[in-house]
Design a protein around this motif. Structure first.
Motif, PDB file in Angstrom:
ATOM      1  N   GLY A   1      40.102  51.399  24.624  1.00 59.82           N
ATOM      2  CA  GLY A   1      38.890  51.060  23.876  1.00 59.82           C
ATOM      3  C   GLY A   1      37.824  50.475  24.774  1.00 59.82           C
ATOM      4  O   GLY A   1      36.794  49.986  24.301  1.00 59.82           O
ATOM      5  N   SER A   2      38.063  50.513  26.070  1.00 64.97           N
ATOM      6  CA  SER A   2      37.107  50.023  27.060  1.00 64.97           C
ATOM      7  C   SER A   2      37.501  50.592  28.421  1.00 64.97           C
ATOM      8  O   SER A   2      38.679  50.889  28.677  1.00 64.97           O
ATOM      9  N   GLU A   3      36.528  50.735  29.304  1.00 65.50           N
ATOM     10  CA  GLU A   3      36.855  50.961  30.698  1.00 65.50           C
ATOM     11  C   GLU A   3      37.586  49.717  31.212  1.00 65.50           C
ATOM     12  O   GLU A   3      37.439  48.635  30.656  1.00 65.50           O
ATOM     13  N   TYR A   4      38.336  49.850  32.296  1.00 62.89           N
ATOM     14  CA  TYR A   4      39.019  48.677  32.836  1.00 62.89           C
ATOM     15  C   TYR A   4      39.382  48.887  34.297  1.00 62.89           C
ATOM     16  O   TYR A   4      39.447  50.022  34.781  1.00 62.89           O
ATOM     17  N   ILE A   5      39.612  47.782  34.979  1.00 62.56           N
ATOM     18  CA  ILE A   5      40.206  47.776  36.312  1.00 62.56           C
ATOM     19  C   ILE A   5      41.383  46.813  36.275  1.00 62.56           C
ATOM     20  O   ILE A   5      41.251  45.669  35.830  1.00 62.56           O
ATOM     21  N   LEU A   6      42.538  47.268  36.740  1.00 60.19           N
ATOM     22  CA  LEU A   6      43.717  46.426  36.903  1.00 60.19           C
ATOM     23  C   LEU A   6      43.836  46.065  38.376  1.00 60.19           C
ATOM     24  O   LEU A   6      43.769  46.954  39.230  1.00 60.19           O
ATOM     25  N   MET A   7      43.996  44.794  38.668  1.00 60.79           N
ATOM     26  CA  MET A   7      44.048  44.384  40.067  1.00 60.79           C
ATOM     27  C   MET A   7      44.987  43.211  40.259  1.00 60.79           C
ATOM     28  O   MET A   7      45.368  42.525  39.305  1.00 60.79           O
ATOM     29  N   GLU A   8      45.372  43.024  41.511  1.00 59.29           N
ATOM     30  CA  GLU A   8      46.226  41.897  41.844  1.00 59.29           C
ATOM     31  C   GLU A   8      45.418  40.602  41.802  1.00 59.29           C
ATOM     32  O   GLU A   8      44.188  40.613  41.931  1.00 59.29           O
ATOM     33  N   LYS A   9      46.113  39.497  41.611  1.00 62.87           N
ATOM     34  CA  LYS A   9      45.476  38.178  41.617  1.00 62.87           C
ATOM     35  C   LYS A   9      45.481  37.640  43.026  1.00 62.87           C
ATOM     36  O   LYS A   9      46.514  37.591  43.692  1.00 62.87           O
ATOM     37  N   LEU A  10      44.298  37.249  43.506  1.00 64.15           N
ATOM     38  CA  LEU A  10      44.192  36.729  44.862  1.00 64.15           C
ATOM     39  C   LEU A  10      44.783  35.331  44.957  1.00 64.15           C
ATOM     40  O   LEU A  10      44.687  34.538  44.011  1.00 64.15           O
ATOM     41  N   PRO A  11      45.363  34.997  46.092  1.00 60.84           N
ATOM     42  CA  PRO A  11      45.801  33.615  46.293  1.00 60.84           C
ATOM     43  C   PRO A  11      44.602  32.706  46.515  1.00 60.84           C
ATOM     44  O   PRO A  11      43.512  33.164  46.847  1.00 60.84           O
ATOM     45  N   GLY A  12      44.805  31.421  46.332  1.00 65.66           N
ATOM     46  CA  GLY A  12      43.739  30.462  46.592  1.00 65.66           C
ATOM     47  C   GLY A  12      42.934  30.121  45.363  1.00 65.66           C
ATOM     48  O   GLY A  12      43.296  30.437  44.229  1.00 65.66           O
ATOM     49  N   LYS A  13      41.795  29.477  45.593  1.00 68.70           N
ATOM     50  CA  LYS A  13      40.914  29.020  44.516  1.00 68.70           C
ATOM     51  C   LYS A  13      39.475  29.409  44.831  1.00 68.70           C
ATOM     52  O   LYS A  13      39.137  29.740  45.975  1.00 68.70           O
ATOM     53  N   SER A  14      38.631  29.338  43.830  1.00 70.80           N
ATOM     54  CA  SER A  14      37.227  29.671  44.011  1.00 70.80           C
ATOM     55  C   SER A  14      36.542  28.623  44.886  1.00 70.80           C
ATOM     56  O   SER A  14      36.691  27.418  44.669  1.00 70.80           O
ATOM     57  N   LEU A  15      35.782  29.082  45.856  1.00 71.81           N
ATOM     58  CA  LEU A  15      35.017  28.168  46.704  1.00 71.81           C
ATOM     59  C   LEU A  15      34.005  27.387  45.884  1.00 71.81           C
ATOM     60  O   LEU A  15      33.619  26.266  46.249  1.00 71.81           O
TER      61      LEU A  15
END
Length: 535
Positions: free
Chosen positions: A125-139
């Motif tokens: 019901g939508s376009e999507y991208i599946l991706m891995e979760k990056l390590p670390g935190k947002s700067l």
């Protein structure tokens, strides 16, 4: 599909509020989709069963996308990124980001690995991208509190990563795609050495598709000739205005007083666009290296940079709407690191803290520290670029580089009732023609095709000064209210922001009470009230 009423938190925007035109902002971000099917495609992408899913939760949402965390019982997870229905261009925005992520990873840039994607909405019901979760935190969580040495560590890594992209061999300007995701009738230029059918296709930036622009039969690239790169955005706007343009007020309501609350004529902008197209061929640098196509991150702000505990960059996210452009147009300091309005920064002067910083009153000290931080970041981004990224530095140090990039951006910006920025750019180019124009074989520049008298140049400059003053005042008021430029504010400050906005309006209207017409206009065009954004 699961009932919308049972999944309001999932389908609706809940990360903040808008103090004006909130229904429209929320409608743009409403996305109902099949949750179970999304879980199915996510688990299939990592060779798991839907029964392995332990939790499904909303992780983040921004202006164009919503991200969900699909966690497994063994502790692993998949991130699902779904664009809002209002995010443009449909299909191509997802297709380009997927291919761009593959391209940058192949060139040594840490970025999320794509596990699966869809450029249509047939199943979920939508376009999507599946991706891995990056390590670390947002700067973004720590950037403004970092000590000087830590900021330098981040800046150095950013410039090192950018240097890798500037060395990448790209054949044309446009956006990056897998050829398989483009229909046969869409032009493309293959990327040399690509093992998975990567190519340069049409520009995926929003300005090419917003409003009715997606309906236009126009040239959206790719372009191998830098002269076409310069001209195409203006040709796009000409086509749109001729088909859909009508007199309207400037979209930014705070600007309307400068123009006596009169609707602006799109015919004026047509004239400026035609003038720009006559100037554009002369803006191409004589040095061919400055026209080599290069990819840059479209929004390199701290929230899109992930770091480890020791501030090593672990990934750059959000490559949506990425562009490949000639070096002289792609160059420049990322917005979050630049301090172009500061004389000391523009002269590349090493930053120094005031000697009496400790004895200053607290409010003055805060201002001085922020000024130093901005100068520090600007200076060392340039310094590292000068040392490590020769091709970028060569473009940045061009005397008229900023002016060329500004007029290119303003010529391609969607017209929303504001003619002045491009008019003022044209005046500045004509005034600096001997420095801007590409010299002929005998070393002399051609005659400038646009001639303006001094009175007109001064008129435009005066209006531009007025808009700059308005920008400064609106920045100050937004800061007082605690809202972004579009009226967004965190949920917890919404009510107080609305109340402060109401109080400021009462004060503002009281200040012009002796002028009934001005009071009426101020009330009608007040920048923090609901409004018709298309009038």
């Amino acid at each position: 599909m699961e009932g919308i009423g049972n999944n309001r938190e999932i389908f609706e925007y809940t990360s903040g509020r808008w103090i004006y035109n909130e229904p429209r902002r929320l409608a743009e971000r409403h996305l109902a989709f099949d949750i179970e099917e999304l879980k199915n495609v996510a688990t299939k992408a990592v060779n798991r069963s839907p029964s392995d899913v332990n939790s499904f939760s909303k992780l983040a949402e921004g202006g164009f996308n919503r991200v969900f965390d699909i966690s497994m019982k063994d502790g692993s997870c998949v991130l699902a990124r779904l664009p809002y229905p209002s995010t443009l261009p449909r299909r191509l925005a997802v297709a380009s980001e997927v291919a761009t992520l593959e391209f940058v990873r192949a060139h040594g840039i840490p970025a999320p690995r794509v596990l699966g994607y869809s450029v249509d909405d047939n199943n979920v019901g939508s376009e999507y991208i599946l991706m891995e979760k990056l390590p670390g935190k947002s700067l973004g969580d720590v950037w403004y509190d970092l000590p000087d040495k830590s900021r330098l560590k981040i800046l150095l890594q950013i410039v090192e990563l950018e240097t890798k992209l500037f060395k990448a061999d790209l054949p044309a300007s446009g956006s990056i795609y897998h050829s398989r995701d483009l229909s046969p009738d869409i032009p493309r230029v293959d990327i040399p050495g690509s093992e998975d059918g990567l190519c340069i296709g049409p520009y995926a930036a929003l300005r090419w598709w917003v409003g009715e622009r997606g309906n236009l039969d126009i040239d959206r690239g790719p372009h191998e000739d830098p002269r076409l790169v310069l001209q195409a955005p203006a040709e796009k706007e000409l086509a749109w205005i001729r088909a859909y343009g009508r007199p309207r007020y400037p979209f930014d309501r705070a600007y309307r007083e400068t123009f006596d609350y009169k609707r602006q004529d799109p015919e004026e902008h047509i004239e400026s666009l035609q003038e720009y197209i006559r100037l554009a061929p002369h803006l191409v640098p004589i040095c061919s290296k400055l026209s080599l196509p290069v990819l840059r991150h479209p929004d390199l702000n701290p929230n899109n940079i992930f770091v480890s505990e020791d501030l090593t960059i672990t990934g750059l996210i959000d490559w949506q709407h990425s562009l490949v452009l000639p070096t002289f147009l792609a160059a420049g300091i990322p917005k979050i690191f630049q301090n172009y309005n500061d004389e000391a920064s523009m002269s590349f002067t090493p930053p120094r803290l005031a000697e009496n910083i400790e004895s200053m009153p607290e409010d003055e000290r805060d201002i001085a520290l922020e000024q130093f931080r901005r100068r520090h970041v600007h200076f060392f981004y340039l310094g590292f670029t000068q040392k490590l990224n020769e091709s970028h530095w060569r473009a940045i140090e061009q005397e008229t580089g900023l002016l060329k990039r500004r007029i290119y951006d303003d010529a391609g910006s969607p017209w929303e009732g504001l003619n002045l920025p491009l008019q003022n750019d044209i005046a500045n180019v004509s005034q600096n023609w001997s420095k801007v124009a590409t010299a002929s074989a005998d070393g002399t520049p051609p005659a400038c095709p646009i001639v303006l008298d001094e009175q007109e140049v001064q008129r435009r400059a005066s209006l531009d000064d007025s808009l700059r003053e308005t920008d400064s005042e609106m920045e100050r008021i937004n800061g007082m209210l605690g809202v972004a430029s579009d009226g967004w504010t965190p949920n917890e400050t919404f009510e107080s922001a609305k109340e402060r906005a109401r109080f400021i309006k009462e004060e503002g209207l009281a200040a012009v009470a002796d002028d009934p017409w001005l009071k009426e206009m101020s009330d009608k065009h007040w920048p923090f009230d609901d409004c018709d954004e298309d009038e």
